[in-house]
Design a protein around this motif. Sequence first.
Motif, PDB file in Angstrom:
ATOM      1  N   ASN A   1       0.817  -1.201   0.000  1.00  0.00           N
ATOM      2  CA  ASN A   1       0.000   0.000   0.000  1.00  0.00           C
ATOM      3  C   ASN A   1       0.861   1.267   0.000  1.00  0.00           C
ATOM      4  O   ASN A   1       1.182   1.815   1.045  1.00  0.00           O
ATOM      5  N   PHE A   2       1.191   1.746  -1.201  1.00  0.00           N
ATOM      6  CA  PHE A   2       2.037   2.930  -1.285  1.00  0.00           C
ATOM      7  C   PHE A   2       1.300   4.213  -0.907  1.00  0.00           C
ATOM      8  O   PHE A   2       1.909   5.265  -0.795  1.00  0.00           O
ATOM      9  N   ILE A   3      -0.025   4.134  -0.716  1.00  0.00           N
ATOM     10  CA  ILE A   3      -0.758   5.339  -0.291  1.00  0.00           C
ATOM     11  C   ILE A   3      -0.545   5.588   1.193  1.00  0.00           C
ATOM     12  O   ILE A   3      -0.955   6.617   1.715  1.00  0.00           O
ATOM     13  N   HIS A   4       0.091   4.631   1.875  1.00  0.00           N
ATOM     14  CA  HIS A   4       0.165   4.683   3.327  1.00  0.00           C
ATOM     15  C   HIS A   4       0.697   6.018   3.862  1.00  0.00           C
ATOM     16  O   HIS A   4       0.149   6.573   4.806  1.00  0.00           O
ATOM     17  N   GLY A   5       1.754   6.536   3.244  1.00  0.00           N
ATOM     18  CA  GLY A   5       2.337   7.802   3.682  1.00  0.00           C
ATOM     19  C   GLY A   5       1.349   8.948   3.503  1.00  0.00           C
ATOM     20  O   GLY A   5       1.191   9.812   4.375  1.00  0.00           O
ATOM     21  N   ALA A   6       0.647   8.928   2.358  1.00  0.00           N
ATOM     22  CA  ALA A   6      -0.334   9.989   2.097  1.00  0.00           C
ATOM     23  C   ALA A   6      -1.500   9.885   3.081  1.00  0.00           C
ATOM     24  O   ALA A   6      -2.066  10.900   3.505  1.00  0.00           O
ATOM     25  N   GLN A   7      -1.849   8.647   3.457  1.00  0.00           N
ATOM     26  CA  GLN A   7      -2.967   8.474   4.394  1.00  0.00           C
ATOM     27  C   GLN A   7      -2.576   8.942   5.805  1.00  0.00           C
ATOM     28  O   GLN A   7      -3.407   9.485   6.545  1.00  0.00           O
ATOM     29  N   TYR A   8      -1.305   8.751   6.138  1.00  0.00           N
ATOM     30  CA  TYR A   8      -0.758   9.284   7.402  1.00  0.00           C
ATOM     31  C   TYR A   8      -0.849  10.811   7.386  1.00  0.00           C
ATOM     32  O   TYR A   8      -1.344  11.447   8.324  1.00  0.00           O
TER      33      TYR A   8
ATOM     34  N   LEU B   1       0.934  -1.981  -6.556  1.00  0.00           N
ATOM     35  CA  LEU B   1       1.963  -1.019  -6.180  1.00  0.00           C
ATOM     36  C   LEU B   1       1.864   0.236  -7.061  1.00  0.00           C
ATOM     37  O   LEU B   1       1.869   1.361  -6.560  1.00  0.00           O
ATOM     38  N   LEU B   2       1.718   0.019  -8.362  1.00  0.00           N
ATOM     39  CA  LEU B   2       1.636   1.169  -9.277  1.00  0.00           C
ATOM     40  C   LEU B   2       0.390   1.997  -9.007  1.00  0.00           C
ATOM     41  O   LEU B   2       0.447   3.234  -8.963  1.00  0.00           O
ATOM     42  N   LEU B   3      -0.735   1.326  -8.798  1.00  0.00           N
ATOM     43  CA  LEU B   3      -1.981   2.050  -8.545  1.00  0.00           C
ATOM     44  C   LEU B   3      -1.868   2.882  -7.267  1.00  0.00           C
ATOM     45  O   LEU B   3      -2.168   4.086  -7.263  1.00  0.00           O
ATOM     46  N   THR B   4      -1.391   2.245  -6.182  1.00  0.00           N
ATOM     47  CA  THR B   4      -1.350   2.968  -4.912  1.00  0.00           C
ATOM     48  C   THR B   4      -0.313   4.087  -4.969  1.00  0.00           C
ATOM     49  O   THR B   4      -0.511   5.165  -4.400  1.00  0.00           O
ATOM     50  N   PHE B   5       0.777   3.852  -5.670  1.00  0.00           N
ATOM     51  CA  PHE B   5       1.791   4.887  -5.823  1.00  0.00           C
ATOM     52  C   PHE B   5       1.203   6.100  -6.550  1.00  0.00           C
ATOM     53  O   PHE B   5       1.392   7.251  -6.144  1.00  0.00           O
ATOM     54  N   GLY B   6       0.447   5.807  -7.612  1.00  0.00           N
ATOM     55  CA  GLY B   6      -0.183   6.881  -8.380  1.00  0.00           C
ATOM     56  C   GLY B   6      -1.176   7.669  -7.536  1.00  0.00           C
ATOM     57  O   GLY B   6      -1.185   8.904  -7.558  1.00  0.00           O
ATOM     58  N   ILE B   7      -1.997   6.937  -6.777  1.00  0.00           N
ATOM     59  CA  ILE B   7      -2.987   7.619  -5.937  1.00  0.00           C
ATOM     60  C   ILE B   7      -2.281   8.494  -4.902  1.00  0.00           C
ATOM     61  O   ILE B   7      -2.697   9.626  -4.625  1.00  0.00           O
ATOM     62  N   ALA B   8      -1.166   7.979  -4.347  1.00  0.00           N
ATOM     63  CA  ALA B   8      -0.418   8.753  -3.345  1.00  0.00           C
ATOM     64  C   ALA B   8       0.058  10.069  -3.949  1.00  0.00           C
ATOM     65  O   ALA B   8      -0.056  11.134  -3.325  1.00  0.00           O
ATOM     66  N   ILE B   9       0.571  10.014  -5.180  1.00  0.00           N
ATOM     67  CA  ILE B   9       1.062  11.234  -5.829  1.00  0.00           C
ATOM     68  C   ILE B   9      -0.083  12.219  -6.046  1.00  0.00           C
ATOM     69  O   ILE B   9       0.050  13.423  -5.813  1.00  0.00           O
ATOM     70  N   ILE B  10      -1.237  11.700  -6.471  1.00  0.00           N
ATOM     71  CA  ILE B  10      -2.389  12.581  -6.707  1.00  0.00           C
ATOM     72  C   ILE B  10      -2.822  13.251  -5.397  1.00  0.00           C
ATOM     73  O   ILE B  10      -3.025  14.466  -5.331  1.00  0.00           O
TER      74      ILE B  10
ATOM     75  N   VAL C   1       2.489  19.805  10.255  1.00  0.00           N
ATOM     76  CA  VAL C   1       1.485  19.195   9.383  1.00  0.00           C
ATOM     77  C   VAL C   1       1.747  19.694   7.964  1.00  0.00           C
ATOM     78  O   VAL C   1       1.473  20.860   7.663  1.00  0.00           O
ATOM     79  N   SER C   2       2.320  18.839   7.144  1.00  0.00           N
ATOM     80  CA  SER C   2       2.648  19.286   5.789  1.00  0.00           C
ATOM     81  C   SER C   2       2.336  18.195   4.772  1.00  0.00           C
ATOM     82  O   SER C   2       2.357  17.006   5.110  1.00  0.00           O
ATOM     83  N   PRO C   3       2.024  18.579   3.537  1.00  0.00           N
ATOM     84  CA  PRO C   3       1.640  17.586   2.530  1.00  0.00           C
ATOM     85  C   PRO C   3       2.722  16.540   2.279  1.00  0.00           C
ATOM     86  O   PRO C   3       2.418  15.441   1.812  1.00  0.00           O
ATOM     87  N   LEU C   4       3.971  16.859   2.589  1.00  0.00           N
ATOM     88  CA  LEU C   4       5.046  15.920   2.275  1.00  0.00           C
ATOM     89  C   LEU C   4       5.482  15.099   3.488  1.00  0.00           C
ATOM     90  O   LEU C   4       6.408  14.302   3.399  1.00  0.00           O
ATOM     91  N   MET C   5       4.818  15.280   4.632  1.00  0.00           N
ATOM     92  CA  MET C   5       5.268  14.589   5.849  1.00  0.00           C
ATOM     93  C   MET C   5       5.231  13.068   5.682  1.00  0.00           C
ATOM     94  O   MET C   5       6.046  12.363   6.269  1.00  0.00           O
ATOM     95  N   GLY C   6       4.285  12.598   4.851  1.00  0.00           N
ATOM     96  CA  GLY C   6       4.185  11.152   4.655  1.00  0.00           C
ATOM     97  C   GLY C   6       5.272  10.598   3.767  1.00  0.00           C
ATOM     98  O   GLY C   6       5.890   9.579   4.089  1.00  0.00           O
ATOM     99  N   SER C   7       5.529  11.299   2.657  1.00  0.00           N
ATOM    100  CA  SER C   7       6.510  10.735   1.727  1.00  0.00           C
ATOM    101  C   SER C   7       7.918  10.793   2.308  1.00  0.00           C
ATOM    102  O   SER C   7       8.766   9.986   1.960  1.00  0.00           O
ATOM    103  N   ASN C   8       8.168  11.752   3.235  1.00  0.00           N
ATOM    104  CA  ASN C   8       9.474  11.768   3.889  1.00  0.00           C
ATOM    105  C   ASN C   8       9.661  10.537   4.774  1.00  0.00           C
ATOM    106  O   ASN C   8      10.759  10.017   4.915  1.00  0.00           O
ATOM    107  N   LEU C   9       8.566  10.093   5.363  1.00  0.00           N
ATOM    108  CA  LEU C   9       8.648   9.025   6.353  1.00  0.00           C
ATOM    109  C   LEU C   9       8.528   7.639   5.711  1.00  0.00           C
ATOM    110  O   LEU C   9       9.138   6.668   6.155  1.00  0.00           O
ATOM    111  N   ILE C  10       7.739   7.557   4.639  1.00  0.00           N
ATOM    112  CA  ILE C  10       7.313   6.239   4.176  1.00  0.00           C
ATOM    113  C   ILE C  10       8.473   5.413   3.615  1.00  0.00           C
ATOM    114  O   ILE C  10       8.458   4.184   3.689  1.00  0.00           O
ATOM    115  N   ILE C  11       9.492   6.086   3.082  1.00  0.00           N
ATOM    116  CA  ILE C  11      10.628   5.338   2.540  1.00  0.00           C
ATOM    117  C   ILE C  11      11.318   4.555   3.658  1.00  0.00           C
ATOM    118  O   ILE C  11      11.627   3.370   3.515  1.00  0.00           O
ATOM    119  N   VAL C  12      11.515   5.249   4.803  1.00  0.00           N
ATOM    120  CA  VAL C  12      12.107   4.562   5.951  1.00  0.00           C
ATOM    121  C   VAL C  12      11.191   3.444   6.421  1.00  0.00           C
ATOM    122  O   VAL C  12      11.635   2.343   6.748  1.00  0.00           O
TER     123      VAL C  12
END
Lengths: 238, 293
Positions: free
Chosen positions: B44-51, B104-113, B220-231
Amino acid sequence: MPEAASVDYLEVSGLNAWYGESHVLHGADFSVRRGEVVTLLGRNGAGKTTTLKSIMGIVARRTGTARFEGRELLGLPSDQVARLGIAFCPEERGIFASLDVEENLLLPPKVRDGGMTVDEIYQLFPNLEERRRSQGTKLSGGEQQMLAIGRILRTGATLLLLDEPTEGLAPVIVQKIGQVIRELKARGLTILLVEQNFRFAATVADRHYVMEDGRVIDQFRNDEVETNIDKLHEYLGV
Amino acid sequence: MFELLGIPPQALFGQLLLGLINGAFYALLSLGLAVIFGLLNVINFIHGAQYMMGAFVAWMLLNWAGIGFWPALLIAPVVVAITGIVIERLLLRRLYHLDHLYGLLLTFGIAIIIEGLFRYRFGSSGQPYDNPLPGGHNLGFMYLPNYRGLVVVASLLICFGTWFVIERTRLGSYLRAATENPTLVRAFGINVPRMITLTYGFGVGLAALAGVMAAPIYQVSPLMGSNLIIVVFAVVVIGGMGSIMGSIVAGFGLGVIEGLTKVFYPEASNTVIFVIMAIVLLIKPAGLFGTPR
């Protein structure tokens, strides 16, 4: 035979089924009356397992009819078929490795009243109680088969679909399973049994259907087996 | 004042606490990923965005509706879980029979959107969120801010509560069985598709809950999830894909290791988790607690 018992409990007609592009059942017809034990005999690949899976809704692409207590099963997802009171014991037994014996036993939800209690099931299969905390797949093949049968007895299902319950088991375990099937029949359960071993089938069943190439090609009452033994040998290639 | 290996204790315990707090978020997020991957087979690559959405919903509740942190702790995860359920029903469901890569591709795409929409509306600079539990305790060897202590304890409780439900209850046995053989579980009369939907909603809700708890600590920032999700993905790989206990132990453990690295060898603190991941993959490709599939 009383009138109610002669009514078809499970009625299958013109059943066709496909796995992807491959057409496996070509219009199978048979019926099971309430309280009967009926077998589907036939060689490997005749369509016996597919027939059970089609009734159960596990094979998605089907045509024809399969009625249980007058209700059409085709078109229902398998969880709803189970909720009507049909339970399936798969050939590969389907014991869950991540569950212990008791969790496996308690997994299928109750679908009707009148199922056996856990204690009754343990009385029927004392080995399971001794090993209730073992991982399900650590049991011997025979114990796994007993667990696979035992867990569907709790649910209150009144029609049991058993797929080759004796396959690969030692003679003493096969006898035990035969004894259990007769006991379940005595309790009033209806059983549709897939078998390759007709000598075993003849010890438990009321009637037999023979399948070949996805069709039912012959049927016998159990008391006709001896007189038709040559035909049966030919059908089953034994 | 004593010193440990030439490090003042305030610095050591300060970083240890920071490590535990980061670890609390790693554990919550990787736990949700593990639950989702176990049953859905979807990474679920949307996980960071959902956080991130969890944190933003809490922020919106506060700034637009005057609803404070404590109610938001419940409301925000439910709101975000509902968006997750919609995504599962409409999109993810169509991909289960395909290779992992499609999910993976779908969730990644949704996360970017989703991240793009939030950046468009809120910009990429962070919004502050007030600490709901100010103050702290002097423990003698260090100062413990109340809210941070609460985050660590709450995360531990949620993690072990989830572990208990999955490993020790009837509901959990349905989940474990459906992870192994969903077809058979369904043929026993259990509505597996509904269970999958609710499980996804639960995993997403966990991510959002982590986001709400993170709001007062991080911006609280739009990028807080993508910074964390890689780790977090590295944590999941180390713990073992789909392993509940693995994600909890690896989450807290790696947070602490990262904190300690900041004390003893700060240059490596950003890479230490990835170095550990590489070593674990070489020795135990399925992860510390994973089973090969």
